[in-house]
Structure formats: C-alpha cells, structure tokens
Design a protein around this motif. Structure first.
Motif, PDB file in Angstrom:
ATOM      1  N   GLU A  82      -4.264   5.328  -0.775  1.00 51.71           N
ATOM      2  CA  GLU A  82      -3.713   6.652  -1.066  1.00 51.71           C
ATOM      3  C   GLU A  82      -3.471   7.439   0.218  1.00 51.71           C
ATOM      4  O   GLU A  82      -2.524   8.219   0.308  1.00 51.71           O
ATOM      5  CB  GLU A  82      -4.645   7.406  -2.014  1.00 51.71           C
ATOM      6  N   SER A  83      -4.303   7.225   1.219  1.00 48.57           N
ATOM      7  CA  SER A  83      -4.067   7.879   2.509  1.00 48.57           C
ATOM      8  C   SER A  83      -2.756   7.411   3.117  1.00 48.57           C
ATOM      9  O   SER A  83      -1.981   8.219   3.673  1.00 48.57           O
ATOM     10  CB  SER A  83      -5.230   7.574   3.462  1.00 48.57           C
ATOM     11  N   ALA A  84      -2.479   6.121   2.988  1.00 49.32           N
ATOM     12  CA  ALA A  84      -1.212   5.591   3.501  1.00 49.32           C
ATOM     13  C   ALA A  84      -0.036   6.181   2.728  1.00 49.32           C
ATOM     14  O   ALA A  84       1.009   6.527   3.308  1.00 49.32           O
ATOM     15  CB  ALA A  84      -1.216   4.067   3.406  1.00 49.32           C
ATOM     16  N   MET A  85      -0.170   6.307   1.401  1.00 48.32           N
ATOM     17  CA  MET A  85       0.915   6.886   0.597  1.00 48.32           C
ATOM     18  C   MET A  85       1.182   8.331   1.009  1.00 48.32           C
ATOM     19  O   MET A  85       2.342   8.755   1.141  1.00 48.32           O
ATOM     20  CB  MET A  85       0.548   6.825  -0.889  1.00 48.32           C
ATOM     21  N   ARG A  86       0.138   9.097   1.214  1.00 47.85           N
ATOM     22  CA  ARG A  86       0.329  10.501   1.607  1.00 47.85           C
ATOM     23  C   ARG A  86       1.005  10.590   2.967  1.00 47.85           C
ATOM     24  O   ARG A  86       1.839  11.470   3.205  1.00 47.85           O
ATOM     25  CB  ARG A  86      -1.025  11.216   1.627  1.00 47.85           C
ATOM     26  N   GLN A  87       0.645   9.695   3.855  1.00 50.73           N
ATOM     27  CA  GLN A  87       1.281   9.683   5.170  1.00 50.73           C
ATOM     28  C   GLN A  87       2.781   9.436   5.040  1.00 50.73           C
ATOM     29  O   GLN A  87       3.594  10.083   5.708  1.00 50.73           O
ATOM     30  CB  GLN A  87       0.644   8.595   6.044  1.00 50.73           C
ATOM     31  N   VAL A  88       3.156   8.516   4.158  1.00 48.81           N
ATOM     32  CA  VAL A  88       4.574   8.222   3.947  1.00 48.81           C
ATOM     33  C   VAL A  88       5.283   9.420   3.329  1.00 48.81           C
ATOM     34  O   VAL A  88       6.414   9.771   3.706  1.00 48.81           O
ATOM     35  CB  VAL A  88       4.725   6.960   3.069  1.00 48.81           C
ATOM     36  N   MET A  89       4.638  10.082   2.372  1.00 52.88           N
ATOM     37  CA  MET A  89       5.265  11.254   1.746  1.00 52.88           C
ATOM     38  C   MET A  89       5.462  12.380   2.752  1.00 52.88           C
ATOM     39  O   MET A  89       6.463  13.088   2.725  1.00 52.88           O
ATOM     40  CB  MET A  89       4.402  11.746   0.569  1.00 52.88           C
ATOM     41  N   VAL A  90       4.511  12.551   3.661  1.00 54.51           N
ATOM     42  CA  VAL A  90       4.612  13.640   4.633  1.00 54.51           C
ATOM     43  C   VAL A  90       5.638  13.327   5.712  1.00 54.51           C
ATOM     44  O   VAL A  90       6.480  14.162   6.060  1.00 54.51           O
ATOM     45  CB  VAL A  90       3.234  13.915   5.274  1.00 54.51           C
ATOM     46  N   THR A  91       5.605  12.120   6.249  1.00 55.18           N
ATOM     47  CA  THR A  91       6.454  11.779   7.396  1.00 55.18           C
ATOM     48  C   THR A  91       7.809  11.221   7.001  1.00 55.18           C
ATOM     49  O   THR A  91       8.774  11.314   7.764  1.00 55.18           O
ATOM     50  CB  THR A  91       5.750  10.747   8.294  1.00 55.18           C
ATOM     51  N   GLY A  92       7.896  10.606   5.834  1.00 51.79           N
ATOM     52  CA  GLY A  92       9.132   9.952   5.434  1.00 51.79           C
ATOM     53  C   GLY A  92       9.338   8.597   6.084  1.00 51.79           C
ATOM     54  O   GLY A  92      10.330   7.920   5.814  1.00 51.79           O
ATOM     55  N   THR A  93       8.404   8.182   6.934  1.00 49.18           N
ATOM     56  CA  THR A  93       8.519   6.883   7.599  1.00 49.18           C
ATOM     57  C   THR A  93       7.906   5.797   6.719  1.00 49.18           C
ATOM     58  O   THR A  93       6.729   5.896   6.351  1.00 49.18           O
ATOM     59  CB  THR A  93       7.788   6.898   8.950  1.00 49.18           C
ATOM     60  N   PRO A  94       8.679   4.786   6.349  1.00 52.02           N
ATOM     61  CA  PRO A  94       8.111   3.726   5.501  1.00 52.02           C
ATOM     62  C   PRO A  94       6.950   3.015   6.197  1.00 52.02           C
ATOM     63  O   PRO A  94       6.909   2.890   7.424  1.00 52.02           O
ATOM     64  CB  PRO A  94       9.292   2.770   5.288  1.00 52.02           C
ATOM     65  N   LEU A  95       6.027   2.571   5.401  1.00 47.81           N
ATOM     66  CA  LEU A  95       4.903   1.766   5.890  1.00 47.81           C
ATOM     67  C   LEU A  95       5.087   0.376   5.293  1.00 47.81           C
ATOM     68  O   LEU A  95       4.999   0.195   4.076  1.00 47.81           O
ATOM     69  CB  LEU A  95       3.577   2.384   5.447  1.00 47.81           C
ATOM     70  N   LEU A  96       5.355  -0.611   6.170  1.00 51.08           N
ATOM     71  CA  LEU A  96       5.803  -1.914   5.690  1.00 51.08           C
ATOM     72  C   LEU A  96       4.757  -2.996   5.920  1.00 51.08           C
ATOM     73  O   LEU A  96       4.020  -2.976   6.909  1.00 51.08           O
ATOM     74  CB  LEU A  96       7.107  -2.306   6.395  1.00 51.08           C
ATOM     75  N   ASP A  97       4.737  -3.950   4.995  1.00 55.28           N
ATOM     76  CA  ASP A  97       3.979  -5.204   5.133  1.00 55.28           C
ATOM     77  C   ASP A  97       2.511  -4.970   5.472  1.00 55.28           C
ATOM     78  O   ASP A  97       1.964  -5.527   6.421  1.00 55.28           O
ATOM     79  CB  ASP A  97       4.618  -6.100   6.205  1.00 55.28           C
ATOM     80  N   GLN A  98       1.864  -4.134   4.682  1.00 59.90           N
ATOM     81  CA  GLN A  98       0.421  -3.934   4.831  1.00 59.90           C
ATOM     82  C   GLN A  98      -0.291  -4.988   3.983  1.00 59.90           C
ATOM     83  O   GLN A  98      -0.165  -4.992   2.764  1.00 59.90           O
ATOM     84  CB  GLN A  98       0.022  -2.525   4.382  1.00 59.90           C
ATOM     85  N   GLU A  99      -1.033  -5.891   4.643  1.00 63.41           N
ATOM     86  CA  GLU A  99      -1.634  -7.007   3.914  1.00 63.41           C
ATOM     87  C   GLU A  99      -2.966  -6.595   3.291  1.00 63.41           C
ATOM     88  O   GLU A  99      -3.807  -5.971   3.944  1.00 63.41           O
ATOM     89  CB  GLU A  99      -1.849  -8.203   4.842  1.00 63.41           C
ATOM     90  N   THR A 100      -3.132  -6.939   2.042  1.00 67.96           N
ATOM     91  CA  THR A 100      -4.369  -6.678   1.300  1.00 67.96           C
ATOM     92  C   THR A 100      -4.860  -7.993   0.716  1.00 67.96           C
ATOM     93  O   THR A 100      -4.075  -8.749   0.141  1.00 67.96           O
ATOM     94  CB  THR A 100      -4.121  -5.661   0.168  1.00 67.96           C
ATOM     95  N   VAL A 101      -6.151  -8.252   0.878  1.00 71.73           N
ATOM     96  CA  VAL A 101      -6.756  -9.485   0.380  1.00 71.73           C
ATOM     97  C   VAL A 101      -7.888  -9.121  -0.570  1.00 71.73           C
ATOM     98  O   VAL A 101      -8.754  -8.307  -0.226  1.00 71.73           O
ATOM     99  CB  VAL A 101      -7.293 -10.355   1.538  1.00 71.73           C
ATOM    100  N   ALA A 102      -7.870  -9.705  -1.758  1.00 74.24           N
ATOM    101  CA  ALA A 102      -8.921  -9.438  -2.741  1.00 74.24           C
ATOM    102  C   ALA A 102      -8.824 -10.461  -3.857  1.00 74.24           C
ATOM    103  O   ALA A 102      -7.878 -11.255  -3.924  1.00 74.24           O
ATOM    104  CB  ALA A 102      -8.803  -8.023  -3.299  1.00 74.24           C
TER     105      ALA A 102
END
Length: 692
Positions: free
Chosen positions: A201-221
């Motif tokens: 959610e922190s990453a999503m808020r950063q994208v909403m504020v800056t408008g800069t896409p956040l790409l290819d964030q790897e998640t393992v679970a």
C-alpha cells in the motif's frame, strides 16, 4: 428564479458530491445529437451536436419537417412509417440510418428514437444520434478492452483512492484463489493477509502521489491457491486519471513469474555449486597426507553442507585390499577426520580420528559403502538414529544435539569404494535435498581421487620407509674408546622417503668407522641405492682401507648405479693414536666439540659427490682427546628453503655450545630445534664422544 436558486432546487441530495465533468469524456467523444420533433414531424429542438453532424444550424432546422430536411426521397415513406410507429406507442426504434448532410453528402448515423409526453398530454419524438463510424470505433475499443482484461493471463485490478478493490479480472481471481466478489470493497491486507500489505500500500500511495509507475516489483509467497508451493509474482502499479487529470486510483498488474523465479534459483544454486566445487578443488588434496586430505574434505563440507561432517575410510582400503562391489555384511572403518560448525554433542558421537570402529550391516553408513550408493534420510526419527550411530550412547548424543537430517555419500575412486562422507544437520533447520546430495556427491568424487592418491602414496612411502629402516644399523656393540648415539628421522608424510643413512662399524685394532651419507632423490629406488652403498661401505671398511680409498671405491660403485649420486662422510677413529681420519665426498663438514672450546666446523677438503667419477679424495687426521665429541649429519638437519646455509650452520654451532650433555639428549635437542614441522628431507644424525 435566479441562477443560485435554480441550482439549489435541482442540486444533489445532502451528502452527495457535485463536480464538473471535464471535457473529453465518452459523451464528448460520441458527440450525441438530440433532435425533438412534434407530432407533425417538425423540428422543435436542435442541439449543437446535431448541427455538427448534419451541417444545419438551429435557425435552418427548427420548424422544418425532418423528413424533408434530412431524408433522401427514396427513404421518406420508411421514415414516416417508423415515425408513426414510435408516436403510436409501439416502442422506441434503434438502428442505423442514412442522413442527408447540408453539403449534399449522405452520412450514416446511429439513432435511438423514442416518444416523449409533456404535462399537457402533447406527444413528441426524441431522436438521439451519433456518427456510426465513431460509435463502432468506441464499441470496438471497449470490446477489445473488456476482452483483453477478461482473457488476459496477467492479473489486473483497479484500486480506488482508498486502495480498495473496485475491479479484478479472472486471471487475478485465479492467482489469488478468490472470486471477484471477495475482493471488491476490500484492501490488500484483508484479501491476501500472507503478503506484506503495508509495503504494497505504501508503494501504491507513492504511485498515486508522484504519477511515476512502479514496475516489476517481485513478491514471493505461498498463495492460497497453492499453499504448499512457493510462487513468485511480478507486480506493477500505474496511476489512473480521468481526462481532466483527476486521480481515480491505481491500476495493478500481476504476472506469475514462478517459472522464471525457479529457473533463477536453479541457476543460482548451480553457480553456487560450481563455486563450492571449484573451492574444493583448491582446498582438497593440497598434500599427499591421507589424514590432511580427509580433514580438508570435512572442512569444505562444514558449514556449507552440514553442521557436522565425518570422513571414514574402510580399514580394508587402508590395507590395500580392494573392496568388492555390492559387498554385504559389517564394515570396519578408520575415522580420519571430524569437523563441526559449532561446539555440539554430535561431535562426541562421531568416531575420534584414528580410531577403528566396526559397523554392522544394518547401519546406514555400512549400507552406503556396501551398495556404493548414497543414503539420505531427510527427516530423521529415533529409529533412524539407532541405525546412524555406532551405539545407543552415540544415538542419544545425536538426539540431544537435535540431529534431524542425515546424508552418507560413498567415496569412490577408480571403481573402488574407499569409505564414506557422513553429514548431519542439527542447527541448520533445512532437510537435505537432492541438490544437497548432488553437491555432496561431486565433493566426494573429487576428494575420493585425492584420498586414493594419498592412500597409495602412503602405502608406497611406508614400504620405502620400512625398507630404509631395515637397512639402517642396529645399536652397535660396545665400542672401544667411543660412546655413540644416532637418530634417523624421515621426511614428512607429504614427501617421499629419501636415501639418508648412517653406519657404525667396529673394525680390527679397536678402531671404529663412523659413516653418514645421503643418496640424492627419494622413494624406493633411492632407498634401494642407499642399501647398496651401505653394503659396499661395510665391505670396503673391512679391508682396512683409508677413508679416501673407501670413498674412491664408493665413487666407482655409485657411478655404476647412475643416475644416482650421493654425498658421504667417512671417519675412522683409532683410540690407540687418539686420532680420527676423515674424508668427505661433497658432504657438509662435521662438527668438533672440545671441553672449554666453542664448537667448530672441521675445515676439510669437500670433495666431489659420489658418482661424479675421476675426482680424488683426501684424508685429514683430526686429534681427539677424551671428552671431545664429533657430530656427523645429513643436510636435512640444517637446510631449509628460505634460509642461508651458513646462517643455519651457525645456529647448529650455537645449539651445541655450552656444557656437555648426554649424547641422547643432544640428538633430541638438535632435531627439536632445527627440524621444521613437515620437513621436506630426511635426517641422519650421528654423534660420538671419546672416552678414556
């Protein structure tokens, strides 16, 4: 009614938000024309979009019959009939119809026609129209978008500004293992509690504020759709805006990259395995010492593979007996090395290095060497421990240490099983896997060759050493006027045995010959050549020849034994004349020690080594009084790889200075002080003291 009053009258209900829609929306793209006809078919309302579609202004259209203005003659009857149906209450009409433009062109418009009724009961016809080409393009774009979203293998979601799901596609339903209705209106942490929702959610808020896409964030679970398997996803976030730039939320794409993730892990493991094997190639087999090679293998395995490693060699392999393939029955091992990653009770359960232990056929390590195959127990239980340990006490120690996984790998070289590498894990929580077994097998295969080389070298060296020791003299009988002590010390286990020797020969007339020699080279051949020269020396000494004559004959004999050469010192002591006649052949000078005088190197003609041929030897007479001592030695006592020989000889003289001690003590003292651990050369040492 003023403007504010009108807005208040028609305003939204309390709590609703009134906002102006920006230009460029879907309705603006479609450019919908609104045309209202009275019951007679005359145009009574005409909006700007109608002017844009037909080319007629409101002044040109209002009051005129629509059929005359907009419809070609051949279509008038059809239009009138459709108009009558709509006005007669038979329902609305929708379809595509050609409309005549002001410039004479015919334009296809998509119509929606319906009847209107005012408060006086008068009837009207409303026609909503847009350009068919524009409408079809929008429909295609919308259909394509919907199809792409629905059929995409990529998981797609839309989150509102509060980061709640407002849309998920079927692919994301499959990835998350939950239907769409269990997503909508909820946040990531509520839907997927196993993820780090705060970071996402922190990453999503950063994208909403800056408008800069956040790409290819790897998640393992381990997701709910497959909770027993680790999966990897590549997640990207994009800000969503309306045409006016207002932030609507965040779009999320989720790609299952588990195959790529696993391939990467496999590649990492392969690279790591190659690095470990490469490191093992450097660290294992640095010497030809059997115990050292085994220790090197154990040290490489810990903690890389195990918390505890033990290297055990079959006693039959050490004895040179080939172990049959697919043997059965018990096995006798000699423990060579044990290594632990930390202090643990499990180390006490292993056989101490040097100890020989017998393991019954039901033991796992016995099965390993009997079948020539590795034995792996990923999850050890109490019964397994009883088949791993040598006895119940050792099994209890393993249990106390927390041993939970076991792996035994055979050491096989040139088709012969030499022993086994035993590995256990206790503090390391992971069980042994097939990858671990593969790596352990590669280490064992490389180490087994080194161990086999060391084993055969050890056997050959022991044979040469036994031969050499058998050729050295036994303690001599009582010597007239002399007290003698001697030592022979072979080179370290990593170096082949040399050809050093000494001899004490009682001769006629109460004389004694003292001999020290060194055959250049090493191994059985050098030891055999030494034995021949010693035998020849004994024979020549019995002929009452002068030392120089003895060396001259030995020189001739050595030349016939080419390619070997040797150095030698021959001293003949005559107690009746209190003299020692000495001759040397390329050997280091003897040391004379006299009471009240510092030790000295005797200044003698050096002579050439035996086997050179044609070089004369000379004899020197040295007076020896009661209490005097003379020391003969080979170069292994003083020579080193990194020190000057003169400096080492000075050290030898310093060690011999001082009050005279027993000859036995002097021998031991010199060896302890001058010999470095792992000396690369043999040492023969002979010291004599003149008695009254």
């Amino acid at each position: 009614m003023d403007k504010d009053r009108r807005q208040a009258d028609i305003g939204p209900a309390e709590g609703a938000e009134l906002s102006r829609s920006p230009r460029g929306g879907l309705l603006d793209v479609l450019g919908v024309a609104a045309i209202v006809l009275d019951a007679d078919g005359r145009i009574v309302f005409w909006n700007p979009q109608a002017e844009a579609l037909t080319g007629y202004s409101a002044g040109e259209a209002l009051g005129r019959y629509a059929a005359q203005l907009l419809v070609a003659d051949e279509h008038v009857d059809l239009v009138l009939r459709l108009f009558a149906e709509v006005m007669g209450g038979e329902g609305s009409w929708a379809g595509t119809f050609p409309v005549r433009h002001k410039d004479g062109r015919t334009r296809l418009l998509e119509f929606r026609n319906m009847r209107l009724e005012d408060d006086l009961g008068d009837l009207y016809a409303l026609g909503l129209a847009t350009d068919q080409a524009v409408l079809r393009r929008v429909e295609r774009d919308l259909a394509l978008s919907v199809r792409l979203v629905d059929q995409s293998p990529i998981g797609l979601a839309v989150m509102d500004t509060e980061l709640r799901y407002v849309m998920v596609n079927p692919a994301l339903e499959r990835i998350n293992g939950l239907p769409a209705d269990e997503h909508l209106g909820r946040r990531v942490g509520q839907v997927l509690p196993f993820l780090d929702a705060d970071s996402i959610e922190s990453a999503m808020r950063q994208v909403m504020v800056t408008g800069t896409p956040l790409l290819d964030q790897e998640t393992v679970a381990c997701g709910p759709a497959d909770p027993d398997t680790e999966h990897a996803w590549s997640v990207s976030f994009y800000r969503l805006e309306d045409p006016g730039g207002k932030v609507l939320g965040v779009a999320t794409s989720v790609v299952d990259v588990t195959d790529r993730y696993r391939a990467g892990k496999d590649a990492d493991r392969a690279r790591h395995r190659l690095a470990v094997v490469a490191d093992a190639s450097v660290r294992i087999g640095t010497t030809l010492d059997l115990e050292q090679t085994a220790r090197e293998l154990a040290d490489v395995a810990v903690p890389e593979l195990a918390d505890l490693a033990a290297v055990d060699i079959l006693d039959s392999a050490l004895a040179g007996h080939r172990t049959p393939v697919s043997a059965s029955g018990p096995a006798v091992f000699k423990a060579l090395a044990v290594a632990a990653a930390y202090p643990t009770d499990a180390a006490a359960a292993a056989d101490p290095p040097g100890e020989v232990a017998r393991y019954d056929a039901d033991r796992l390590v016995t099965r390993c060497v009997n079948t020539s195959r590795l034995v792996m127990v990923p999850h050890v239980d109490e019964d397994d421990l009883s088949h791993i340990a040598r006895d119940p006490r050792a099994a209890a120690l393993l249990a106390q240490a927390g041993v939970h996984s076991y792996l035994a790998v055979p050491l096989i070289a040139r088709g012969e099983v030499l022993g086994a590498l035993d590995l256990v894990r206790a503090r390391n929580p992971l069980a042994f896997t097939d990858d671990d077994a593969t790596l352990a097998g590669e280490l064992a295969a490389r180490a087994a060759v080194c161990i086999d080389n060391a084993r055969w070298y050890q056997q050959q060296r022991d044979t040469a050493l036994t031969l050499q020791r058998s050729l050295l003299p036994q303690p001599p009988p009582h010597l007239f006027g002399l007290e003698v002590a001697s030592r022979y010390q072979p080179a370290s286990a990593a170096v082949e045995v040399g050809g050093d020797w000494y001899d004490i020969l009682p001769l006629s007339g109460d004389r004694t010959a003292l001999v020290v020699g060194d055959v250049m080279g090493s191994g059985i051949n050098a030891a055999t050549t030494m034995g021949r020269l010693r035998t020849a020396t004994q024979t020549l000494a019995g002929l009452d020849l002068a030392p120089a004559e003895v060396l001259r004959n030995l020189d001739r004999i050595t030349a016939s034994l080419a390619p070997y050469i040797a150095t030698c010192t021959y001293a003949l002591y005559d107690p009746h004349h209190a003299q020692c006649h000495i001759s040397t052949a390329g050997h280091l000078p003897p040391v004379r020690m006299r009471p009240g005088h510092p030790p000295e190197l005797l200044d003698l003609p050096t002579g050439a080594p035996l086997g050179v041929g044609g070089v004369p030897f000379r004899t020197t007479a040295v007076d020896l009084d009661p209490g005097d001592q003379i020391l003969l030695y080979t170069d292994g006592l003083v020579e080193t790889r990194d020190e000057d020989i003169d400096a080492r000889l000075n050290v030898l003289l310093a060690l011999l200075d001082g009050p005279h001690r027993s000859l036995e003590y002097t021998c031991d003292h010199l060896l302890a002080a001058l010999r470095h651990p792992g000396g690369h050369d043999d040492v023969a040492l002979l010291i004599a003291r003149v008695r009254r």
